[in-house]
Design an enzyme around this catalytic site. Structure first.
Site, PDB file in Angstrom:
ATOM      1  N   LYS A  93       0.841  -1.204   0.000  1.00 28.39           N
ATOM      2  CA  LYS A  93       0.000   0.000   0.000  1.00 28.39           C
ATOM      3  C   LYS A  93       0.877   1.256   0.000  1.00 28.39           C
ATOM      4  CE  LYS A  93      -3.744  -2.365   2.401  1.00 28.39           C
ATOM      5  NZ  LYS A  93      -4.376  -2.694   3.685  1.00 28.39           N
ATOM      6  N   GLN A 129      -5.196  -1.540   9.804  1.00 26.94           N
ATOM      7  CA  GLN A 129      -4.894  -2.867   9.251  1.00 26.94           C
ATOM      8  C   GLN A 129      -5.344  -3.932  10.257  1.00 26.94           C
ATOM      9  OE1 GLN A 129      -3.407  -3.523   6.131  1.00 26.94           O
ATOM     10  NE2 GLN A 129      -3.903  -5.650   6.600  1.00 26.94           N
ATOM     11  N   ASP A 177     -11.351   2.433   4.082  1.00 24.77           N
ATOM     12  CA  ASP A 177     -11.594   0.990   3.983  1.00 24.77           C
ATOM     13  C   ASP A 177     -13.088   0.677   3.890  1.00 24.77           C
ATOM     14  OD1 ASP A 177      -9.571  -0.821   3.709  1.00 24.77           O
ATOM     15  OD2 ASP A 177      -9.121  -1.003   5.851  1.00 24.77           O
TER      16      ASP A 177
END
Ligand code: NAD
Length: 300
Positions: A57, A102, A125
């Site tokens: 990422k 995450q 997200d």
């Protein structure tokens, strides 16, 4: 049944297209705004897979001109309060556009609570319940990157979605459920079946799929005879299987028996090189969307 192998949906090539578009849009955003889009990633686990995703990422963000930074926490030491405090700070920081936590978090930390502490306007997200709700009703919001990437792949590969029967195997909040919603939206208009671990006679369902998506995480779950001739097959699964011919002792495969399915499907995604690269590209797109949205909010 097609007597030739199906067409590969090349996730790397499609992701490169999306990333280039994002890069161009970031340059335009910089012309209009004071700074590049800024993404902050919270990493509080020591899984090798998470470390590798986060590196991917960071690299992709840098290439697209996005300012990405990872805040690393010791999984043994970090507390829920520390993460909630960090999120409160990032939420109110005008220099931050997108926030991503995450997963997984250490067991003692309430993941739900942490996700709900992300400002919905920075939730790139798309896991905050406000964004999940927006997705359910078809309102604009942040859509999780993997299902958003699958829709992008279908569209860019000119798969006929309207009226098609889409069968999704897997009902997770990360992939199966949001994808079912996206396929039901009025801009897609598929008929959707969602299968899961308790589904009886899985093959009876998958064999009726014009679009078959497997998001389970079990190698070989979808055999060639479970694929309808001419179907489009999207394999989301990522599984390690032992392979002594590889230096690292394993290789990555999807859920679908690729060689057998390829002989029946019209189009199919490989693993690796299918859905994975698209997921990262869509995260960049979401970060840009957050930055553009916040800039226009400031201007009004
Ligand atoms: P998950 O464990 O949260 O969900 C798995 C789903 O599979 C569940 O809904 C379960 O009901 C279903 N399932 C389990 N066994 C089944 C069976 N025998 N028959 C039918 N359904 C069954 O997993 P997830 O987070 O949704 O991820 C699924 C897979 O996709 C994993 O391999 C993961 O690594 C991969 N993944 C890939 C990407 C990517 O970018 N390529 C992104 C997310 C997840």
């Amino acid at each position: 049944m097609p007597d030739t192998d199906s067409t590969l949906i090349d996730g790397r090539a499609l992701a490169a297209e999306v990333r280039e578009e994002v890069q161009q849009a970031v340059a335009e955003h910089l012309d209009a705004g004071p700074r590049p889009p800024a993404l902050r990633v919270i990493l509080a686990n020591d899984s090798a897979a998470s470390a590798s995703y986060v590196r991917g990422k960071e690299k992709a963000a840098a290439e697209a001109g996005i300012d990405a930074e990872t805040l690393r926490f010791d999984p043994e030491e970090v507390t829920e309060d520390e993460l909630l405090g960090t999120l409160a700070r990032l939420n109110s920081d005008d220099e931050v556009d997108g926030i991503l936590v995450q997963l997984p978090l250490p067991d003692r930390i309430d993941e739900e609570k942490v996700i709900q502490a992300i400002a919905p306007a920075k939730d790139v997200d798309g896991f905050h319940p406000q964004n999940t709700g927006r997705l359910m009703t078809g309102a604009d919001g942040f859509v999780p990157a993997t299902p958003a990437g699958i829709m992008e792949m279908l569209r860019r590969s000119e798969v006929d979605i309207e009226g098609a029967h889409a069968v999704i195997v897997g009902r997770s909040n990360l992939v199966g459920r949001p994808l079912a919603n996206l396929l039901l939206h009025r801009d897609a208009n598929a008929t959707v079946t969602v299968c899961h671990s308790r589904t009886r006679a899985l093959g009876q369902h998958t064999r009726t799929a014009d679009i078959l998506v497997s998001a389970v995480g079990r190698a070989g779950l979808i055999s060639g005879d479970m694929v309808k001739a001419g179907a489009c097959v999207i394999d989301v699964g990522i599984n390690r299987v032992d392979d002594d011919t590889r230096e690292r002792g394993y290789r990555l495969v999807g859920d679908v028996d690729f060689d057998a399915a390829r002989k029946r499907a019209s189009q199919i995604t490989p693993v690796p090189g299918g859905v994975g690269p698209m997921t990262i590209a869509m995260l960049l797109k979401n970060t840009l969307k957050a930055a553009v949205g916040r800039l226009s909010e400031r201007e009004t």
